[in-house]
Enzyme design. Structure first.
Site, mmCIF file in Angstrom:
data_model
loop_
_atom_site.group_PDB
_atom_site.id
_atom_site.type_symbol
_atom_site.label_atom_id
_atom_site.label_comp_id
_atom_site.label_asym_id
_atom_site.label_seq_id
_atom_site.Cartn_x
_atom_site.Cartn_y
_atom_site.Cartn_z
ATOM 1 C CD GLU A 145 -3.545 -2.679 7.414
ATOM 2 O OE1 GLU A 145 -2.609 -2.971 6.955
ATOM 3 O OE2 GLU A 145 -3.986 -1.534 7.346
ATOM 4 C CG ASN A 193 -1.541 1.246 1.388
ATOM 5 O OD1 ASN A 193 -1.738 2.115 0.634
ATOM 6 N ND2 ASN A 193 -2.285 1.425 2.574
ATOM 7 C CD1 TRP A 194 3.771 1.218 -2.897
ATOM 8 C CD2 TRP A 194 3.432 2.344 -4.659
ATOM 9 N NE1 TRP A 194 4.493 0.624 -3.944
ATOM 10 C CE2 TRP A 194 4.325 1.219 -4.825
ATOM 11 C CE3 TRP A 194 3.523 3.001 -5.797
ATOM 12 C CZ2 TRP A 194 5.112 0.756 -6.289
ATOM 13 C CZ3 TRP A 194 3.892 3.010 -6.952
ATOM 14 C CH2 TRP A 194 4.839 1.759 -7.279
ATOM 15 C CE LYS A 195 0.118 3.442 4.908
ATOM 16 N NZ LYS A 195 -0.250 3.856 6.277
ATOM 17 C CG HIS A 211 -5.796 2.051 5.245
ATOM 18 N ND1 HIS A 211 -5.252 2.878 6.310
ATOM 19 C CD2 HIS A 211 -4.804 1.251 5.171
ATOM 20 C CE1 HIS A 211 -3.930 2.730 6.604
ATOM 21 N NE2 HIS A 211 -3.715 1.572 5.945
ATOM 22 C CB SER A 250 5.258 -1.599 12.030
ATOM 23 O OG SER A 250 4.834 -0.122 11.852
ATOM 24 C CD GLU A 308 -2.984 5.534 7.081
ATOM 25 O OE1 GLU A 308 -2.904 5.531 5.611
ATOM 26 O OE2 GLU A 308 -1.882 5.126 7.364
ATOM 27 N N GLY A 330 2.731 -1.225 4.376
ATOM 28 C CA GLY A 330 2.488 0.299 4.111
ATOM 29 C C GLY A 330 4.011 0.862 3.710
ATOM 30 N N GLY A 331 4.902 1.498 4.629
ATOM 31 C CA GLY A 331 5.935 2.258 4.577
ATOM 32 C C GLY A 331 7.081 1.301 3.944
ATOM 33 N N GLY A 355 2.531 2.335 10.794
ATOM 34 C CA GLY A 355 3.335 3.429 10.758
ATOM 35 C C GLY A 355 3.948 3.865 11.944
HETATM 36 C C1 PEP Z 1 -0.895 0.233 6.102
HETATM 37 O O1 PEP Z 1 -1.010 1.360 6.128
HETATM 38 O O2 PEP Z 1 -1.695 -0.784 5.552
HETATM 39 C C2 PEP Z 1 0.400 -0.345 6.763
HETATM 40 C C3 PEP Z 1 0.429 -1.536 7.122
HETATM 41 O O3 PEP Z 1 1.241 0.648 6.971
HETATM 42 P P1 PEP Z 1 2.962 0.140 7.731
HETATM 43 O O4 PEP Z 1 3.145 -1.029 7.389
HETATM 44 O O5 PEP Z 1 3.596 1.666 7.266
HETATM 45 O O6 PEP Z 1 2.800 -0.017 9.286
#
Ligand code: PEP
Length: 250
Positions: free
Chosen positions: A167, A9-11, A95, A212, A97, A233-234, A173
């Site tokens: 999640e 997920n590049w956001k 999600h 994470s 966010e 994500g990141g 994040g």
């Molecule tokens: C996400 O936003 O779905 C996620 C899992 O982010 P991160 O891996 O950065 O915690």
């Protein structure tokens, strides 16, 4: 036996040029791994580019959001049919966010899930608790409520071609990851809750973990019996890190 899925997920990150470079590096590295499924969810504006770059690679692509409406006067929205038009296989729904920053309700999330299913997309339904909810012992209640919103609107059959991403909000994040045991406990709870409606479907559905995930913790997480891969994500913005996570699923 469920196969593993790793989705990036590049956001809201990157440029057209960086998306191209990242896809190039990922595509090359992933061509050797045949035992798991992979997907990239770039910003919607780059989906057409990503379609061109990933076509024929075996790596799927998807969107990070979809409209709860089918078509019409909804300025700024993107419909499920439009995502299908761009070759998307997946769409991330609900999600944390979007739930927190854009006030998406459980009902809207369920409506989006319905649009995705009816268009032939595979929704990746995100569920998970905040830190306060974990601390006050309501993790299972929160996850159950988020699942039940979709079950009540669409029924268990809607999950036949869906993915669930557990999640925990406190792990997204933040660099804090749920321990493999903590994540496994919630994944098993999700599977049991679905099994109460349809045990065969519950045994087949992929339940992936997000929060994470890094190269250093992916193998242990993906080794748990009910963890079928990850939503990343990141770390999905770094080709080497993402490839190492994908290798842990292969
Ligand atoms: C996400 O936003 O779905 C996620 C899992 O982010 P991160 O891996 O950065 O915690």
């Amino acid at each position: 036996m469920r196969s593993k899925l790793v989705a990036g997920n590049w956001k809201m990150n990157g440029t057209r040029a960086s998306a191209q470079a990242l896809i190039g590096a990922i595509k090359q590295g992933l061509s050797a791994i045949k035992t798991a499924q992979f997907a990239i969810c770039p910003p919607a504006i780059y989906l057409a580019d990503v379609e061109g770059l990933l076509q024929g690679s075996g790596i799927a692509w998807g969107a990070q959001n979809v409209s709860s409406e089918i078509a019409g006067a909804y300025t700024g929205e993107i419909s499920a049919a439009m995502l299908v038009d761009l070759g998307c296989r997946y769409v991330i729904i609900g999600h944390s966010e979007r739930r927190a920053l854009y006030a998406e309700s459980d009902t809207q999330v369920a409506q989006k899930f319905g649009q995705a299913i009816r268009a032939g997309l595979t929704p990746i339904l995100c569920v998970g608790e905040s830190l306060q909810q974990r601390d006050d012992g309501s993790t299972q209640d929160v996850v159950a409520r988020q699942l039940d919103a979709v079950l009540m609107l669409l029924g268990i059959s809607a999950f036949a071609s869906a993915v669930i991403a557990y999640e925990p909000v406190w792990a997204i994040g933040t660099g804090k990851t749920a321990s493999p045991a903590q994540a496994q406990q919630v994944h098993a709870f999700i599977r049991q809750r679905l099994a109460a409606h349809d045990a065969i479907l519950a045994g087949r559905i992929q339940i992936i973990y997000g929060g994470s995930v890094k190269a250093g913790n992916a193998r242990e997480l993906f080794g748990m019996p009910d963890i079928d891969g990850g939503l990343i994500g990141g770390a999905s913005l770094d080709a080497d890190e993402f490839l190492a996570i994908c290798q842990a699923a292969g």
